[in-house]
Design a protein around this motif. Structure first.
Motif, PDB file in Angstrom:
ATOM      1  N   PRO A  64     -29.203  35.761  10.389  1.00 55.77           N
ATOM      2  CA  PRO A  64     -28.954  35.685  11.833  1.00 55.77           C
ATOM      3  C   PRO A  64     -30.135  35.120  12.605  1.00 55.77           C
ATOM      4  N   LEU A  65     -31.228  34.821  11.930  1.00 54.30           N
ATOM      5  CA  LEU A  65     -32.357  34.183  12.606  1.00 54.30           C
ATOM      6  C   LEU A  65     -32.046  32.749  12.985  1.00 54.30           C
ATOM      7  N   TYR A  66     -31.084  32.126  12.299  1.00 49.89           N
ATOM      8  CA  TYR A  66     -30.745  30.739  12.585  1.00 49.89           C
ATOM      9  C   TYR A  66     -29.807  30.678  13.788  1.00 49.89           C
ATOM     10  N   LEU A  67     -30.237  29.971  14.821  1.00 49.55           N
ATOM     11  CA  LEU A  67     -29.437  29.822  16.034  1.00 49.55           C
ATOM     12  C   LEU A  67     -28.794  28.449  16.088  1.00 49.55           C
ATOM     13  N   MET A  68     -27.687  28.365  16.804  1.00 42.71           N
ATOM     14  CA  MET A  68     -27.094  27.070  17.103  1.00 42.71           C
ATOM     15  C   MET A  68     -27.994  26.325  18.094  1.00 42.71           C
ATOM     16  N   ASN A  69     -27.788  25.037  18.169  1.00 40.77           N
ATOM     17  CA  ASN A  69     -28.577  24.215  19.080  1.00 40.77           C
ATOM     18  C   ASN A  69     -27.808  23.903  20.355  1.00 40.77           C
ATOM     19  N   THR A  70     -26.668  24.535  20.538  1.00 37.38           N
ATOM     20  CA  THR A  70     -25.874  24.367  21.749  1.00 37.38           C
ATOM     21  C   THR A  70     -25.430  25.742  22.226  1.00 37.38           C
ATOM     22  N   PRO A  71     -25.201  25.917  23.526  1.00 37.29           N
ATOM     23  CA  PRO A  71     -24.686  27.202  24.004  1.00 37.29           C
ATOM     24  C   PRO A  71     -23.253  27.411  23.552  1.00 37.29           C
ATOM     25  N   ALA A  72     -22.802  28.636  23.656  1.00 35.59           N
ATOM     26  CA  ALA A  72     -21.500  29.014  23.107  1.00 35.59           C
ATOM     27  C   ALA A  72     -20.343  28.255  23.729  1.00 35.59           C
ATOM     28  N   ASN A  73     -20.484  27.828  24.977  1.00 33.31           N
ATOM     29  CA  ASN A  73     -19.360  27.161  25.627  1.00 33.31           C
ATOM     30  C   ASN A  73     -19.209  25.702  25.206  1.00 33.31           C
ATOM     31  N   PHE A  74     -20.125  25.192  24.380  1.00 34.87           N
ATOM     32  CA  PHE A  74     -20.058  23.774  24.020  1.00 34.87           C
ATOM     33  C   PHE A  74     -19.177  23.480  22.810  1.00 34.87           C
ATOM     34  N   PRO A  75     -19.396  24.092  21.631  1.00 34.77           N
ATOM     35  CA  PRO A  75     -18.807  23.531  20.415  1.00 34.77           C
ATOM     36  C   PRO A  75     -17.360  23.938  20.184  1.00 34.77           C
ATOM     37  N   THR A  76     -16.640  23.074  19.493  1.00 32.20           N
ATOM     38  CA  THR A  76     -15.279  23.374  19.084  1.00 32.20           C
ATOM     39  C   THR A  76     -14.923  22.518  17.886  1.00 32.20           C
ATOM     40  N   ALA A  77     -14.015  23.021  17.058  1.00 37.64           N
ATOM     41  CA  ALA A  77     -13.465  22.242  15.956  1.00 37.64           C
ATOM     42  C   ALA A  77     -12.001  21.911  16.207  1.00 37.64           C
ATOM     43  N   ALA A  78     -11.518  22.240  17.405  1.00 34.24           N
ATOM     44  CA  ALA A  78     -10.138  21.955  17.797  1.00 34.24           C
ATOM     45  C   ALA A  78     -10.117  21.645  19.290  1.00 34.24           C
ATOM     46  N   PRO A  79      -9.164  20.840  19.750  1.00 34.91           N
ATOM     47  CA  PRO A  79      -9.147  20.473  21.172  1.00 34.91           C
ATOM     48  C   PRO A  79      -9.031  21.684  22.079  1.00 34.91           C
ATOM     49  N   ALA A  80      -9.778  21.644  23.167  1.00 30.82           N
ATOM     50  CA  ALA A  80      -9.743  22.709  24.165  1.00 30.82           C
ATOM     51  C   ALA A  80      -9.934  22.083  25.537  1.00 30.82           C
ATOM     52  N   GLY A  81      -9.444  22.749  26.563  1.00 32.29           N
ATOM     53  CA  GLY A  81      -9.648  22.275  27.927  1.00 32.29           C
ATOM     54  C   GLY A  81      -9.086  20.880  28.156  1.00 32.29           C
ATOM     55  N   ASP A  82      -9.854  20.050  28.857  1.00 34.67           N
ATOM     56  CA  ASP A  82      -9.384  18.721  29.226  1.00 34.67           C
ATOM     57  C   ASP A  82      -9.137  17.814  28.023  1.00 34.67           C
ATOM     58  N   THR A  83      -9.738  18.106  26.897  1.00 36.41           N
ATOM     59  CA  THR A  83      -9.511  17.293  25.701  1.00 36.41           C
ATOM     60  C   THR A  83      -8.029  17.290  25.329  1.00 36.41           C
ATOM     61  N   GLN A  84      -7.323  18.374  25.628  1.00 32.95           N
ATOM     62  CA  GLN A  84      -5.920  18.494  25.248  1.00 32.95           C
ATOM     63  C   GLN A  84      -5.009  17.561  26.029  1.00 32.95           C
ATOM     64  N   VAL A  85      -5.516  16.955  27.102  1.00 34.22           N
ATOM     65  CA  VAL A  85      -4.713  15.979  27.834  1.00 34.22           C
ATOM     66  C   VAL A  85      -4.409  14.774  26.941  1.00 34.22           C
ATOM     67  N   ARG A  86      -5.375  14.399  26.116  1.00 35.59           N
ATOM     68  CA  ARG A  86      -5.198  13.225  25.254  1.00 35.59           C
ATOM     69  C   ARG A  86      -4.973  13.596  23.797  1.00 35.59           C
ATOM     70  N   LEU A  87      -5.413  14.777  23.401  1.00 32.91           N
ATOM     71  CA  LEU A  87      -5.187  15.250  22.033  1.00 32.91           C
ATOM     72  C   LEU A  87      -4.414  16.557  22.117  1.00 32.91           C
ATOM     73  N   PRO A  88      -3.096  16.511  21.975  1.00 29.36           N
ATOM     74  CA  PRO A  88      -2.281  17.710  22.147  1.00 29.36           C
ATOM     75  C   PRO A  88      -2.742  18.851  21.245  1.00 29.36           C
ATOM     76  N   ALA A  89      -2.734  20.048  21.797  1.00 30.22           N
ATOM     77  CA  ALA A  89      -3.212  21.215  21.055  1.00 30.22           C
ATOM     78  C   ALA A  89      -2.206  21.645  20.008  1.00 30.22           C
ATOM     79  N   SER A  90      -2.711  22.269  18.952  1.00 33.59           N
ATOM     80  CA  SER A  90      -1.838  22.944  18.001  1.00 33.59           C
ATOM     81  C   SER A  90      -1.631  24.381  18.464  1.00 33.59           C
ATOM     82  N   SER A  91      -0.788  25.105  17.767  1.00 35.33           N
ATOM     83  CA  SER A  91      -0.503  26.492  18.150  1.00 35.33           C
ATOM     84  C   SER A  91      -1.706  27.401  17.959  1.00 35.33           C
ATOM     85  N   VAL A  92      -2.700  26.982  17.183  1.00 33.20           N
ATOM     86  CA  VAL A  92      -3.872  27.839  16.949  1.00 33.20           C
ATOM     87  C   VAL A  92      -5.150  27.222  17.502  1.00 33.20           C
TER      88      VAL A  92
END
Length: 683
Positions: A64-92
Motif C-alpha cells: 500500500p506504499l505505492y500510490l497512483m499518480n492521479t487523483p481518484a476522480n481521474f482514472p477509468t477502464a470503462a466510459p464514464a460521464g461525458d465520454t458515454q456521449v460518444r462511447l455508449p456505456a455497457s451495463s457494468v
C-alpha cells in the motif's frame, strides 16, 4: 443457436487494464447491437499469467506504499460521464471513483503482509475515499479485478458467448490454416496443453520485458565481473528493494515516478516514520524519523531535479488541470488555419508558438490576479496585443516581453517555461553541500507552489502546458503532425519538458522527499550526472560536471525507470517472434534529414489498429496500449473519466473500435473513426 453456426474464437492476450477495457467495449457492442450479437457464436480466450483484471502493474496484493499518480476522480477502464456521449456505456461501466463509492471497505482494505506500512496522511489527503486523494495502486487493482469479473459474467449471460480464462503466457503466434495458432508457456502447470487456435487476436500486452541499451549492458557485465549490483529498469513491484544495503551509498539514475517508489520503500518500507508538523509552511511540514536501516540514496537525472509535484487545485472537469486554465491561442481554429497554410503541422513552427503564448498568458494573468499591485493598469491589454502577433519568433517575443515588463511591471521577471524544466542549467556549485542546500530550497518551493493551487502562477502555467500536451496527443493520433518534428522536437525536447513539469507525483511525495533530504537519507548529484565504473576501486561512480565534489562511489547502481517501450528491444518471446516471422514490423518514421528510423511501436492500420506485417497482408490482430507508441504519443496509465475519446480517453476509443470490428467478424473492414459515434438516448 443455429446448428450450422460455427464457433469463432477470439484470443485476448493480456488481461490487464487494456484487455479489460476491450472486453467491456465488446460487452457494450453486444448490448447495443443485440441482433448482430445473436448471430455470433464467440469463444473469448483471455490469456495472461498475471492476475486477470489488474495485470502485473496493478496487482491488488502489492504494497500500500505505492500510490497512483492521479487523483481518484481521474482514472477509468470503462466510459464514464461525458465520454458515454460518444462511447455508449455497457451495463457494468463504472469509473474508479464510481466503483469506490460503493466499495469503500474493499478499496481501503490492504491484502498485503502485516509488516507493510501505511503511507502517512497529511495536507488534507484522505485515504478513506475522497475523489481528490491519490489512492493506492492496490485499490485501483481491486477496481480492475471487479470490472473484469463483472464484464466477463455479463458477456457469458449472452447466448452464444463463452469466456475462458487461461493463466499462461503466450510465447508464440503464427498464421494457421484458418486464423492463428498460439503457443503457451504456463510455467509447467499445463505442459501438455495443445496450441490454441483463434480467428482473431487482440494484443493488450502492457509493459513487457525489454533489452538493455549499450550503457545498461556495460553496467550489467561489469557488475557480474566485479561482484557489484546493478538493477536494470523494471516495474517497481518487481524490484527487491529490501536487498539494498543499510547505510551504504546506492547510486540512482533517474528521478521520475519510479524514483518516488524507491524513495518510500527505502524509508517507510524500512520502518521509518514521517512526523507531521501542520503549523509549519508547505515543504517543511514533515520530519523523517530514521531507523538506521535505510540505504543512502544518491540520485541524479539530466535536469538535476525530480519531477515537480502536481498542483493541489485539480479540477474534476476533463483536462486534469487546475481550475480556470484554458487554451486561448492553441485553439482548433488556429490549428486548422496552420494546416490550411502549411498542409502538415510542424511542432516548432506551428504548435509550440501557440503553446508558449498560452503558457505566458496563463502565468501573467494569474500573477496579476493575486498581486495586482505589481502591474500597471494597461499591462494585460498590452500583453494580449504582444501575444496576438503570431509572426514573432521565440527570441523576438522574449525580447519584447522584457521591454513590456520594464514599462508596465519593472519588478516582474520574464517567465521562461523552458528554463523551468532545467532550473539549474548554466549554474555551478562549489561543493556537494551547496548543491544539497539548493535542492532543499527547490523542493520546499515546489511544495509551496503546489499547495497554493490556483494562487500559484507557476503551477497554473504548467497546467496550461499540460492541456496543450493533451491537444498535441490528439493531433498526433490523428496523423496531423509531421513525423520529423515528432522525432526531433516532441521526442527530442518537448516530451522531457512536459513530463518533468506536469507528470509529477502528488504533493505528498515532494514533502516526503524534502524531509528525507533534510534527514540525509537522500542526496542529489547535480545536473547532467555521469555514471561510470572505477576498476581500481571496483565500484560504480557518479558525479556532476556542475558540482565541484569528488565522485560518489557505491557497490549498487539502480535504474529508477520502467523498461524501454520499444518493440525492437523487447525480450518478450511473443513480440520478438512476431517481428522475426514478419507477422509484425516496427513502424518506420522519417526524420528531418529524410532518413528512415524505426519507431517505438508496431506498424498498424488506422483505427481500429491492426498489425501490418512484412508482406502487407491484412491481419486480424488488433493492438491496444503501449505498442501503439509510433502512432500515438504518451502512455497514459488510464483513460480519464469523462474525457474526450480523441485525447484523454483515447484508450477507450481504441478498445471500442477493436471490439466492434471483432464482433463484426474477420474481414469486416471496419476502418477510420467509426467507433466514435453518438450513443442512443438514455433515461
Amino acid at each position: 443457436m443455429p446448428r450450422q453456426m460455427q464457433e469463432r474464437r477470439v484470443a485476448v492476450i493480456g488481461a490487464g487494464p487494456r484487455g479489460t477495457s476491450f472486453l467491456e467495449r465488446l460487452l457494450a457492442a453486444v448490448e447495443h447491437a443485440p441482433g448482430e450479437a445473436a448471430e455470433t457464436a464467440l469463444r473469448i480466450l483471455v490469456i495472461d499469467p498475471a492476475p486477470h483484471g489488474p495485470g502485473r502493474v496493478w496487482n491488488p496484493r502489492q504494497s500500500p506504499l505505492y500510490l497512483m499518480n492521479t487523483p481518484a476522480n481521474f482514472p477509468t477502464a470503462a466510459p464514464a460521464g461525458d465520454t458515454q456521449v460518444r462511447l455508449p456505456a455497457s451495463s457494468v461501466s463504472r469509473s474508479f471513483a464510481q466503483w469506490r463509492e460503493g466499495h469503500a471497505g474493499e478499496a481501503t482494505a490492504s491484502p498485503v503482509r502485516s509488516d507493510s506500512f501505511e503511507p502517512p496522511v497529511f495536507h488534507g489527503v484522505d485515504h478513506g475515499g475522497q475523489d481528490s486523494d491519490y489512492p493506492t495502486r492496490a485499490a485501483y487493482g481491486q477496481y480492475l479485478s471487479w470490472l473484469h469479473a463483472e464484464v466477463c459474467a455479463a458477456l457469458q449471460r449472452h447466448s452464444g458467448i463463452t469466456v475462458e480464462h487461461i493463466q499462461a503466457e503466450v510465447t508464440g503466434l503464427r498464421r494457421g490454416q484458418t486464423g492463428y495458432e498460439l503457443t503457451l508457456d504456463s510455467d509447467g502447470e499445463n505442459d501438455d496443453a495443445p496450441r490454441l487456435r483463434a480467428e482473431q487476436v487482440v494484443l493488450a500486452l502492457g509493459h513487457i520485458p525489454a533489452g538493455l541499451n549499450e550503457t545498461g549492458e556495460h553496467f550489467s557485465s561489469v557488475a557480474a565481473e566485479l561482484g557489484l549490483h546493478y538493477q536494470p529498469p523494471a516495474i517497481p513491484t518487481e524490484v527487491d528493494y529490501h536487498a539494498l544495503p543499510a547505510g551504504e551509498n546506492v547510486l540512482v539514475r533517474g528521478m521520475g515516478l519510479n524514483f518516488f517508489d524507491l524513495m518510500v520503500q527505502a524509508s517507510v518500507g524500512r520502518g521509518g516514520v514521517f512526523h507531521e508538523h501542520p503549523d509549519r509552511p508547505a515543504g517543511q511540514r514533515l520530519e523523517y524519523l530514521a531507523t538506521g536501516d535505510e540505504p543512502h540514496l544518491v540520485a541524479g537525472s539530466r535536469r538535476g531535479t525530480p519531477y515537480r509535484a502536481k498542483s493541489t487545485a485539480l479540477t474534476t472537469a476533463p483536462g486534469f488541470a487546475p481550475v480556470g486554465v484554458t487554451l486561448h491561442h492553441l485553439s482548433a481554429e488556429a490549428v486548422a488555419a496552420a494546416e490550411r497554410r502549411h498542409d502538415v503541422l510542424d511542432f516548432s513552427a506551428h504548435l509550440w508558438p501557440l503553446i508558449q503564448r498560452d503558457v505566458l498568458r496563463t502565468y501573467y494573468r494569474t500573477l496579476e490576479r493575486i498581486a495586482p499591485e505589481l502591474f500597471g493598469a494597461e499591462f494585460l491589454t498590452a500583453l494580449d496585443v504582444l501575444l496576438a502577433d503570431a509572426h514573432l519568433g521565440e527570441a523576438v517575443l522574449q525580447a519584447r516581453g522584457h521591454r513590456l515588463l520594464r514599462e508596465h511591471a519593472p519588478g516582474v521577471l520574464w517567465f521562461d517555461i523552458r528554463s523551468l524544466g532545467r532550473p539549474f542549467g548554466g549554474l555551478t556549485f562549489d561543493s556537494a553541500e551547496q548543491y544539497q542546500q539548493h535542492m532543499e530550497t527547490y523542493l520546499e518551493d515546489d511544495a509551496v507552489t503546489s499547495a497554493a493551487g490556483t494562487q500559484s502562477p507557476v503551477k497554473m502555467a504548467i497546467g496550461a502546458l499540460h492541456l496543450a500536451r493533451m491537444e498535441v496527443k490528439a493531433l498526433i493520433s490523428q496523423g496531423r503532425v509531421s513525423q520529423s518534428s515528432q522525432i526531433g522536437e516532441i521526442e527530442g525536447w518537448f516530451e522531457s519538458l512536459v513530463e518533468g513539469l506536469a507528470s509529477g507525483p502528488p504533493l505528498q511525495r515532494i514533502e516526503e522527499l524534502a524531509a528525507l533530504t533534510r534527514a540525509g537519507v537522500v542526496e542529489f548529484l547535480g545536473p547532467e550526472p555521469i555514471f561510470d565504473v572505477d576498476r581500481e576501486t571496483g565500484r560504480f561512480t557518479a558525479e556532476s560536471p556542475s558540482v565541484a565534489a569528488p565522485a560518489y562511489q557505491a557497490r549498487w547502481l539502480l535504474e529508477a525507470m520502467m523498461p524501454a517501450n520499444r518493440v525492437q528491444l523487447s525480450r518478450s518471446p511473443l513480440v520478438a517472434g512476431l517481428l522475426r516471422s514478419g507477422l509484425a514490423r516496427p513502424r518506420e518514421l522519417v526524420d528531418a534529414s529524410g532518413a528512415p528510423r524505426a519507431g517505438k511501436g508496431f506498424d498498424v492500420t488506422s483505427l481500429p489498429h491492426r498489425l501490418i506485417p512484412a508482406d502487407d497482408a491484412a491481419e486480424e490482430i488488433y493492438v491496444l496500449g503501449l505498442q501503439l507508441s509510433s502512432v500515438q504519443w504518451g502512455t497514459a496509465i488510464a483513460a480519464e473519466a469523462g474525457g474526450d475519446p480523441e485525447s484523454s480517453a483515447r484508450s477507450l476509443a481504441d478498445a471500442d473500435a477493436a471490439a466492434r470490428a471483432v464482433l463484426a467478424g474477420p474481414g469486416s473492414g471496419i476502418e477510420g473513426d467509426s467507433s466514435l459515434t453518438e450513443s442512443p438516448d438514455r433515461d
